[in-house]
Design a protein around this motif. Sequence first.
Motif, PDB file in Angstrom:
ATOM      1  N   VAL A  58      -2.765  -7.055   8.863  1.00 34.86           N
ATOM      2  CA  VAL A  58      -2.527  -6.435   7.548  1.00 34.86           C
ATOM      3  C   VAL A  58      -4.217  -7.242   6.705  1.00 34.86           C
ATOM      4  O   VAL A  58      -4.899  -8.175   8.241  1.00 34.86           O
ATOM      5  CB  VAL A  58      -1.525  -6.928   6.764  1.00 34.86           C
ATOM      6  N   SER A  59      -5.374  -6.365   6.158  1.00 34.65           N
ATOM      7  CA  SER A  59      -5.632  -7.234   5.637  1.00 34.65           C
ATOM      8  C   SER A  59      -5.967  -7.047   4.098  1.00 34.65           C
ATOM      9  O   SER A  59      -5.754  -5.763   3.884  1.00 34.65           O
ATOM     10  CB  SER A  59      -7.864  -6.129   6.409  1.00 34.65           C
ATOM     11  N   VAL A  60      -6.699  -7.655   3.354  1.00 35.04           N
ATOM     12  CA  VAL A  60      -6.633  -7.897   1.630  1.00 35.04           C
ATOM     13  C   VAL A  60      -8.335  -7.650   1.670  1.00 35.04           C
ATOM     14  O   VAL A  60      -8.817  -8.951   2.133  1.00 35.04           O
ATOM     15  CB  VAL A  60      -5.120  -8.666   1.090  1.00 35.04           C
ATOM     16  N   SER A  61      -7.975  -6.946   0.356  1.00 41.31           N
ATOM     17  CA  SER A  61      -9.536  -7.544   0.000  1.00 41.31           C
ATOM     18  C   SER A  61      -9.241  -8.416  -1.587  1.00 41.31           C
ATOM     19  O   SER A  61      -8.551  -6.981  -2.611  1.00 41.31           O
ATOM     20  CB  SER A  61     -10.092  -6.007  -0.449  1.00 41.31           C
ATOM     21  N   TYR A  62      -9.055  -8.643  -2.259  1.00 41.92           N
ATOM     22  CA  TYR A  62      -8.892  -9.715  -2.890  1.00 41.92           C
ATOM     23  C   TYR A  62     -10.408  -9.937  -3.913  1.00 41.92           C
ATOM     24  O   TYR A  62     -11.003 -10.144  -3.952  1.00 41.92           O
ATOM     25  CB  TYR A  62      -8.417 -11.634  -2.761  1.00 41.92           C
ATOM     26  N   TYR A  88     -11.549   1.707   4.116  1.00 48.22           N
ATOM     27  CA  TYR A  88     -11.299   1.649   5.504  1.00 48.22           C
ATOM     28  C   TYR A  88      -9.769   0.693   5.311  1.00 48.22           C
ATOM     29  O   TYR A  88     -10.127   0.788   6.556  1.00 48.22           O
ATOM     30  CB  TYR A  88     -12.406   0.367   5.837  1.00 48.22           C
ATOM     31  N   GLY A  89      -9.331   1.353   5.049  1.00 50.84           N
ATOM     32  CA  GLY A  89      -7.601   0.741   5.134  1.00 50.84           C
ATOM     33  C   GLY A  89      -7.423  -0.622   4.598  1.00 50.84           C
ATOM     34  O   GLY A  89      -6.821  -1.768   5.649  1.00 50.84           O
ATOM     35  N   LEU A  90      -7.949  -0.959   3.575  1.00 56.36           N
ATOM     36  CA  LEU A  90      -6.994  -2.873   3.635  1.00 56.36           C
ATOM     37  C   LEU A  90      -6.292  -2.945   1.623  1.00 56.36           C
ATOM     38  O   LEU A  90      -6.465  -1.658   1.003  1.00 56.36           O
ATOM     39  CB  LEU A  90      -8.424  -3.770   2.489  1.00 56.36           C
ATOM     40  N   TRP A  91      -5.566  -3.650   1.997  1.00 56.85           N
ATOM     41  CA  TRP A  91      -5.651  -3.398   0.408  1.00 56.85           C
ATOM     42  C   TRP A  91      -5.724  -4.344  -0.266  1.00 56.85           C
ATOM     43  O   TRP A  91      -7.418  -4.848   0.086  1.00 56.85           O
ATOM     44  CB  TRP A  91      -4.088  -4.594   0.391  1.00 56.85           C
ATOM     45  N   PHE A  92      -5.334  -3.784  -1.492  1.00 60.14           N
ATOM     46  CA  PHE A  92      -7.251  -4.385  -2.875  1.00 60.14           C
ATOM     47  C   PHE A  92      -5.979  -4.823  -3.934  1.00 60.14           C
ATOM     48  O   PHE A  92      -5.364  -4.106  -4.320  1.00 60.14           O
ATOM     49  CB  PHE A  92      -7.581  -3.290  -3.199  1.00 60.14           C
ATOM     50  N   ALA A 434      -1.942  -0.249  -2.306  1.00 58.00           N
ATOM     51  CA  ALA A 434      -2.422   0.265  -0.985  1.00 58.00           C
ATOM     52  C   ALA A 434      -3.375   0.470  -0.169  1.00 58.00           C
ATOM     53  O   ALA A 434      -3.418   1.454  -1.386  1.00 58.00           O
ATOM     54  CB  ALA A 434      -0.253   0.385  -0.433  1.00 58.00           C
ATOM     55  N   PRO A 435      -3.972   0.852   0.483  1.00 56.01           N
ATOM     56  CA  PRO A 435      -4.395   1.750   1.338  1.00 56.01           C
ATOM     57  C   PRO A 435      -4.028   2.988   0.918  1.00 56.01           C
ATOM     58  O   PRO A 435      -2.474   3.565   2.295  1.00 56.01           O
ATOM     59  CB  PRO A 435      -5.143   1.524   2.472  1.00 56.01           C
ATOM     60  N   PRO A 436      -4.742   4.262   1.358  1.00 55.52           N
ATOM     61  CA  PRO A 436      -3.918   5.404   1.741  1.00 55.52           C
ATOM     62  C   PRO A 436      -3.912   5.543   3.122  1.00 55.52           C
ATOM     63  O   PRO A 436      -4.703   4.910   4.041  1.00 55.52           O
ATOM     64  CB  PRO A 436      -5.182   6.293   1.404  1.00 55.52           C
ATOM     65  N   ALA A 437      -3.370   6.659   3.585  1.00 59.37           N
ATOM     66  CA  ALA A 437      -3.067   6.593   5.223  1.00 59.37           C
ATOM     67  C   ALA A 437      -4.867   6.915   5.784  1.00 59.37           C
ATOM     68  O   ALA A 437      -4.538   6.521   6.815  1.00 59.37           O
ATOM     69  CB  ALA A 437      -2.276   7.640   5.376  1.00 59.37           C
ATOM     70  N   ASP A 438      -4.974   7.723   5.070  1.00 58.65           N
ATOM     71  CA  ASP A 438      -6.511   8.231   5.576  1.00 58.65           C
ATOM     72  C   ASP A 438      -7.004   8.218   4.217  1.00 58.65           C
ATOM     73  O   ASP A 438      -7.797   8.593   3.557  1.00 58.65           O
ATOM     74  CB  ASP A 438      -6.202   9.751   5.952  1.00 58.65           C
TER      75      ASP A 438
END
Length: 638
Positions: A58-62, A88-92, A434-438
């Motif tokens: 998991v990667s998160v951008s706060y 790019y698949g990070l949580w925000f 949450a990031p979208p699957a693609d």
Amino acid sequence: MTKSLTRKIIEGHLSEGSFDPGKEISLKIDQTLTQDATGTLAALEFEALGLDRVRTEVSVSYVDHNILQTDFKNPDDHRFLRSFAARYGLWFSPPGNGICHQLHALCFGRPGATLLGSDSHTPHGGGLGMLAMGAGGLDVAAAMAGVPFSLPCPRVLGVRLTGSLPPWVGAKDVILELLRRLTVKGGVGLVLEYFGPGVESLNVYQRTAITNMGAELGATGSIFPSDEQTRIFLAEQGREEVWQPLAADPGCDYDRIEEIDLSALEPLVACPSSPDAVRPAAELTGVPVEQVIMGSCGGGSYWDLMILAAAMKGKRPAPGVSLAVNPGSRQALAQIAANGALGELLEAGVRLHQAGCLGCIGMSQAPATGVASVRTFPRNFPGRSGTKDDQVYLCGPQVAAATALAGHIADPRELGPAPVVPPAPPVRPNAMAAPPADGSGIQVLRGPNIAPFPELEELPEDLSCTVTLKVGDNITTDHIMPAGSQILPLRSNVPAISRFVFAAVDESFADRTQSVGSAVVVGGENYGQGSSREHAALAPRYLGVRVKIVKGFARIHRANLINFGVIPLVLADPADYDRLDEGQVIEFPGLRSALLEGAQDYEARLEGRPLALVIQASQRERDILAAGGRLNYIRKML
Ligand code: MIC
Ligand code: SF4
């Protein structure tokens, strides 16, 4: 063989090297976090690596630091980060949701995992039994790309806790006691591992308040075992499934042990302007105070806010005292709203702000001239509050409450029976996306303040540099690259932010350094302590600083210097510090070959006479320096 918990987690994540303190190791990183002030550069660096998606659990951008939005710059950055995360698949985590460390522990922390964050207080997560470390943005970008994180293998300092905290003494007093004993450089190269019979008396809110401020010791990390308290915390968050019990083997050999009898602690305060200038609150009673702020990653949790609310119930701050509350997270705010504590705080006259870093990084809340400010924050470096010659004191919520009520620093033990904090109500609002699957079709949105990443040239064989600044011991990254509401919005624009390098120390530094072409900065012990901001390495490099010569470096800053091709050199004889002065020219003949050949000892020429220096760097770091920085190095490898 018996092992520490730190060693077990390290050995479970090794991709290179072995558990041999001082030697370079590389670790697989499970989780990453970035915040907006360091995250825009980290995002640009990740893009430069050319991958389609992050390669972590998991990667998160706060977004928590830069939330004033005084013009287009902050909101442009937020938009960039939001679209980058989706792409790019990070949580925000959007502005107002809370501070990265608080939120990460609540929403993602996992016992036994490794976490790398582009913020020096990332070790906060160690309160949950994870190995959480701060690093520069480029190291975090690389970790997001699945590249293992390299660092000198830490030594492990066991902190043996016995007893339990007396009334009105809190977690902050534990870490302030360690700062008093060990100082701001006492933790360099160490992970502080808490153990002993006193551990079970501390809940995860208290543990994270302790591990958070381990950063102020210069430590690589701080960690608690994962036990029943950890399980309760995760269960409250609806995440019990990630819990596992973890601890050191009984009787394991620590490099050194510090004993703390919790029952013997008293309320403590760090005086202006260093987190290790610690004195008992009782000795400071009477220092007049006009501002008290509750908040930050290390002092704005549900637990902290509840202690303040209980102490303030039915009372008001002393006349002339501004009492502000900056919740650490939207969740904590919602929880004190749900159980009625917020109403009591509002009745008591607090100024309520949105969840975020705010005054901790000088984004508003500056104190008036000559006025003492008492804060539950982790740092009080000079001028960080936004006011020159500020007088910032650090403490826990107990001393903050007693001080607000008295109008001067006060010992909370005089407030009567200590508060009993009820469990957090089960409300957990969260604006995290949450990031979208693609995300491949998503466009990354860039504003005009996002400048391209500067090109850095390779290291030539010889250098000739002018000393454009000489500073003393314990220089912080806030000295090198100040923050605050004027400068922080320039974090994604290196040419613009470079104008402010060392501005608080010497306003002419940027012009002088740019005019000489190649420059060297001279410093003392623990140079570059504090923040992980890589701007403190990159912006001086942009101005022409090619070399730093000091008595000793702080870990993250040293790694950042290498990442941007600034050669970190240590004086072989600290007494030579006195030979160095601004305006001198230092010749570095054959520096590139010396680096590449692995030389430890290196002789520069200072006004025709030898200057003995030490190159403390692994072969990987030497190759990076020769390439002119890590991006060049990675590009070459690709
Ligand atoms: C800090 O507390 O000094 C900061 C601001 O959070 C920094 C990060 C930054 O400079 O953006 C940190 O701790 O690394
Ligand atoms: Fe934010 Fe302050 Fe914590 Fe840094 S120390 S992350 S500025 S709250």
